[in-house]
Design a protein around this motif. Structure first.
Motif, PDB file in Angstrom:
ATOM      1  N   SER A 133       0.822  -1.215   0.000  1.00 51.07           N
ATOM      2  CA  SER A 133       0.000   0.000   0.000  1.00 51.07           C
ATOM      3  C   SER A 133       0.852   1.259   0.000  1.00 51.07           C
ATOM      4  CB  SER A 133      -0.945  -0.005   1.207  1.00 51.07           C
ATOM      5  OG  SER A 133      -1.869  -1.066   1.123  1.00 51.07           O
ATOM      6  N   ASN A 134       1.970   1.223   0.693  1.00 52.43           N
ATOM      7  CA  ASN A 134       2.858   2.384   0.740  1.00 52.43           C
ATOM      8  C   ASN A 134       3.377   2.749  -0.644  1.00 52.43           C
ATOM      9  OD1 ASN A 134       2.643   2.600   3.566  1.00 52.43           O
ATOM     10  ND2 ASN A 134       4.282   1.118   3.880  1.00 52.43           N
ATOM     11  N   TYR A 135       3.622   1.753  -1.476  1.00 52.42           N
ATOM     12  CA  TYR A 135       4.139   1.988  -2.821  1.00 52.42           C
ATOM     13  C   TYR A 135       3.031   2.397  -3.794  1.00 52.42           C
ATOM     14  CZ  TYR A 135       8.475  -0.194  -1.238  1.00 52.42           C
ATOM     15  OH  TYR A 135       9.633  -0.489  -0.567  1.00 52.42           O
ATOM     16  N   LEU A 136       1.818   1.900  -3.543  1.00 52.04           N
ATOM     17  CA  LEU A 136       0.699   2.229  -4.419  1.00 52.04           C
ATOM     18  C   LEU A 136       0.087   3.588  -4.082  1.00 52.04           C
ATOM     19  CD1 LEU A 136      -1.195  -1.197  -4.584  1.00 52.04           C
ATOM     20  CD2 LEU A 136       0.397  -0.245  -6.247  1.00 52.04           C
ATOM     21  N   GLY A 137       0.471   4.150  -2.951  1.00 51.69           N
ATOM     22  CA  GLY A 137      -0.070   5.440  -2.554  1.00 51.69           C
ATOM     23  C   GLY A 137      -1.492   5.359  -2.036  1.00 51.69           C
ATOM     24  N   ILE A 138      -1.838   4.226  -1.434  1.00 49.58           N
ATOM     25  CA  ILE A 138      -3.177   4.061  -0.864  1.00 49.58           C
ATOM     26  C   ILE A 138      -3.050   3.841   0.637  1.00 49.58           C
ATOM     27  CG2 ILE A 138      -4.187   3.156  -2.982  1.00 49.58           C
ATOM     28  CD1 ILE A 138      -3.865   0.361  -1.898  1.00 49.58           C
ATOM     29  N   LYS A 139      -4.095   4.162   1.365  1.00 46.40           N
ATOM     30  CA  LYS A 139      -4.106   3.952   2.810  1.00 46.40           C
ATOM     31  C   LYS A 139      -4.699   2.577   3.097  1.00 46.40           C
ATOM     32  CE  LYS A 139      -5.746   5.834   7.191  1.00 46.40           C
ATOM     33  NZ  LYS A 139      -6.563   6.884   7.858  1.00 46.40           N
ATOM     34  N   PRO A 140      -3.916   1.664   3.655  1.00 43.88           N
ATOM     35  CA  PRO A 140      -4.435   0.317   3.903  1.00 43.88           C
ATOM     36  C   PRO A 140      -5.490   0.315   5.000  1.00 43.88           C
ATOM     37  CG  PRO A 140      -2.287   0.562   4.925  1.00 43.88           C
ATOM     38  CD  PRO A 140      -2.525   1.820   4.126  1.00 43.88           C
ATOM     39  N   TYR A 141      -6.470  -0.539   4.852  1.00 45.90           N
ATOM     40  CA  TYR A 141      -7.434  -0.736   5.921  1.00 45.90           C
ATOM     41  C   TYR A 141      -6.744  -1.451   7.081  1.00 45.90           C
ATOM     42  CZ  TYR A 141     -11.326   0.679   2.939  1.00 45.90           C
ATOM     43  OH  TYR A 141     -12.180   1.398   2.144  1.00 45.90           O
ATOM     44  N   GLY A 142      -7.167  -1.135   8.291  1.00 46.68           N
ATOM     45  CA  GLY A 142      -6.603  -1.785   9.455  1.00 46.68           C
ATOM     46  C   GLY A 142      -7.204  -3.166   9.662  1.00 46.68           C
ATOM     47  N   MET A 143      -6.537  -3.975  10.448  1.00 51.80           N
ATOM     48  CA  MET A 143      -7.045  -5.304  10.745  1.00 51.80           C
ATOM     49  C   MET A 143      -8.428  -5.233  11.398  1.00 51.80           C
ATOM     50  SD  MET A 143      -5.699  -8.480  10.382  1.00 51.80           S
ATOM     51  CE  MET A 143      -3.954  -8.617  10.789  1.00 51.80           C
ATOM     52  N   ASN A 144      -8.653  -4.162  12.158  1.00 50.51           N
ATOM     53  CA  ASN A 144      -9.946  -4.020  12.842  1.00 50.51           C
ATOM     54  C   ASN A 144     -11.056  -3.534  11.919  1.00 50.51           C
ATOM     55  OD1 ASN A 144      -9.006  -1.451  12.513  1.00 50.51           O
ATOM     56  ND2 ASN A 144      -9.188  -0.822  14.649  1.00 50.51           N
ATOM     57  N   ASP A 145     -10.728  -3.283  10.648  1.00 49.01           N
ATOM     58  CA  ASP A 145     -11.748  -2.942   9.655  1.00 49.01           C
ATOM     59  C   ASP A 145     -12.362  -4.187   9.028  1.00 49.01           C
ATOM     60  OD1 ASP A 145     -11.612  -0.090   9.781  1.00 49.01           O
ATOM     61  OD2 ASP A 145      -9.715  -0.172   8.673  1.00 49.01           O
ATOM     62  N   PHE A 146     -11.884  -5.347   9.471  1.00 56.42           N
ATOM     63  CA  PHE A 146     -12.372  -6.620   8.934  1.00 56.42           C
ATOM     64  C   PHE A 146     -12.844  -7.514  10.072  1.00 56.42           C
ATOM     65  CE2 PHE A 146      -9.214  -5.014   5.993  1.00 56.42           C
ATOM     66  CZ  PHE A 146      -9.791  -5.213   4.748  1.00 56.42           C
ATOM     67  N   HIS A 147     -13.792  -8.367   9.747  1.00 61.92           N
ATOM     68  CA  HIS A 147     -14.221  -9.411  10.674  1.00 61.92           C
ATOM     69  C   HIS A 147     -13.462 -10.689  10.359  1.00 61.92           C
ATOM     70  CE1 HIS A 147     -16.627 -12.218  12.954  1.00 61.92           C
ATOM     71  NE2 HIS A 147     -16.934 -12.880  11.847  1.00 61.92           N
ATOM     72  N   SER A 148     -12.752 -11.213  11.350  1.00 60.86           N
ATOM     73  CA  SER A 148     -11.979 -12.437  11.169  1.00 60.86           C
ATOM     74  C   SER A 148     -12.830 -13.645  11.535  1.00 60.86           C
ATOM     75  CB  SER A 148     -10.727 -12.393  12.051  1.00 60.86           C
ATOM     76  OG  SER A 148     -10.094 -13.655  12.076  1.00 60.86           O
ATOM     77  N   GLU A 149     -12.759 -14.676  10.674  1.00 63.49           N
ATOM     78  CA  GLU A 149     -13.563 -15.873  10.908  1.00 63.49           C
ATOM     79  C   GLU A 149     -12.777 -17.124  10.522  1.00 63.49           C
ATOM     80  OE1 GLU A 149     -17.759 -17.889   9.279  1.00 63.49           O
ATOM     81  OE2 GLU A 149     -17.212 -15.831   8.728  1.00 63.49           O
ATOM     82  N   MET A 150     -12.732 -18.117  11.403  1.00 67.96           N
ATOM     83  CA  MET A 150     -12.136 -19.410  11.099  1.00 67.96           C
ATOM     84  C   MET A 150     -13.186 -20.279  10.410  1.00 67.96           C
ATOM     85  SD  MET A 150      -8.957 -19.655  11.956  1.00 67.96           S
ATOM     86  CE  MET A 150      -7.735 -18.778  12.952  1.00 67.96           C
TER      87      MET A 150
END
Length: 375
Positions: free
Chosen positions: A209-226
């Motif tokens: 993301s740093n190279y693409l010039g975009i702001k990455p979403y944080g891990m807490n922006d996603f719901h994790s599911e096994m």
């Protein structure tokens, strides 16, 4: 007494061999191996020219090996013997600590040079396109401390340095080794499969993301599911050892509002999800990510920014794309193992301005399909 015993043992051994021979003759051939997740060799056609060239003999040996009766049982016995003998390796797979199976990596040969050359030529043909190369080190490098004693895989960092040195200056090389090394205590690679996990892909997404010039979403922006705790991958199939705990599969679903339209060209099918849960009932559970291998996948999103990117890749991209896709209106996913059209014209015709090459290092070092980029 010794001679009668020897005769009995000889008769039993001959009977055993004859029984195996008969079983091989009468047992129907299998076309696919669930445990190895690959097509099996079939009986080659008898042709004089193949006999003369030696191709028939080669193919017949492969056929016998693939179709040998009770093959999985015999291979498992061999694997157990290798492990007990302290050699710590079977069929190119190391038995690492903590249940990790680690695939041996050999020094990259001429194919690596050819693949770099193919990308360099491709980059020169598209001077107005931003290009990125993300080559992911394999678990054998990240988990060197888990390798058995006396193991000696080639240092993957040497191959990465070689790629950096020789790749076209127009292609930005994305180095994720340090980031993955820092996160090695997390579940970033499967133990029984050659892929990284979706969590491992997330950390590479942050770096890219740093190279693409975009702001990455944080891990807490996603719901994790096994979604599975019974995954045995490709390394398990190669090592064929039955005393290993299965992997689990974790997925991340966005908590923010976004919609997807996924088109699989091979099947001429549309769907609205990046995950195909039907594969969780099969051997190759990793195929749940983007439905496994396809020649071309087009993903349109509800993001309205006119941004398009093409990803030329191997299967490491499948659990990576669900993160990157949230920043683009369109993503075009191309697998050169199956896509046989002109990639150069495809990029131009679809007015794509960014191209990401995403491969794991072992595949990037050996893949023989990148030559089409020169055309």
């Amino acid at each position: 007494m010794t001679q009668p015993k020897n005769k009995i043992m000889t008769i039993m051994f001959i009977t055993f061999l004859f029984g195996i021979f008969v079983l091989n003759l009468i047992t129907p051939d299998n076309s696919f191996s669930e445990s190895e997740n690959r097509m099996l060799a079939q009986l080659p056609k008898f042709k004089i020219k193949n006999i003369i060239s030696g191709r028939f003999t080669e193919r017949f040996e492969i056929y016998v090996s693939d179709q040998f009766v009770f093959k999985n049982f015999w291979v498992s016995i061999k694997s157990d013997m290798e492990r007990l003998s302290k050699r710590g390796k079977n069929n190119g797979i190391y038995f690492g600590k903590d249940g990790y199976l680690l695939e041996d990596y050999k020094k990259a040969n001429e194919q690596l040079r050819k693949n770099i050359e193919s990308i360099n030529i491709f980059a020169n043909k598209l001077p107005n396109i931003s290009m990125y190369l993300l080559v992911v080190p394999n678990s054998v490098k990240i988990y060197e401390d888990k390798l058995p004693i006396f193991s000696s895989p080639y240092n993957q960092l040497n191959s990465i340095k070689y790629i950096k040195k020789n790749i076209n200056q127009r292609v930005t090389f994305i180095d994720v080794y340090d980031r993955l090394k820092d996160k090695k205590d997390e579940y970033i690679y499967f133990r029984t499969d050659h892929h990284w996990t979706m969590r491992g892909a997330y950390y590479a997404y942050e770096v890219l993301s740093n190279y693409l010039g975009i702001k990455p979403y944080g891990m807490n922006d996603f719901h994790s599911e096994m979604v599975s705790d019974a995954f045995y991958g490709t390394l398990y199939s190669k090592a064929n050892n039955r005393h290993i705990v299965p992997d689990s599969i974790e997925i991340f679903k966005p908590l923010f509002d976004i919609k997807y339209e996924v088109f699989y060209l091979d099947d001429n099918e549309y769907t609205d999800t990046l995950y195909e849960f039907k594969h969780l009932d099969k051997k190759d559970k990793y195929a749940m990510f983007l439905d496994g291998n396809h020649s071309l996948v087009k993903i349109k999103t509800s993001v309205k920014n006119n941004k398009k990117i093409a990803i030329i890749k191997d299967s490491y991209a499948h659990c990576f794309i669900p993160f990157l896709v949230n920043h683009y209106e369109e993503i075009h996913v191309i697998d050169l193992r199956y896509y046989k059209m002109d990639v150069y014209n495809y990029i131009k015709d679809h007015k794509i301005k960014e191209v990401l090459f995403l491969y794991n290092l072992a595949m990037f070092s050996a893949d023989e399909n990148m030559h089409c980029l020169k055309k």
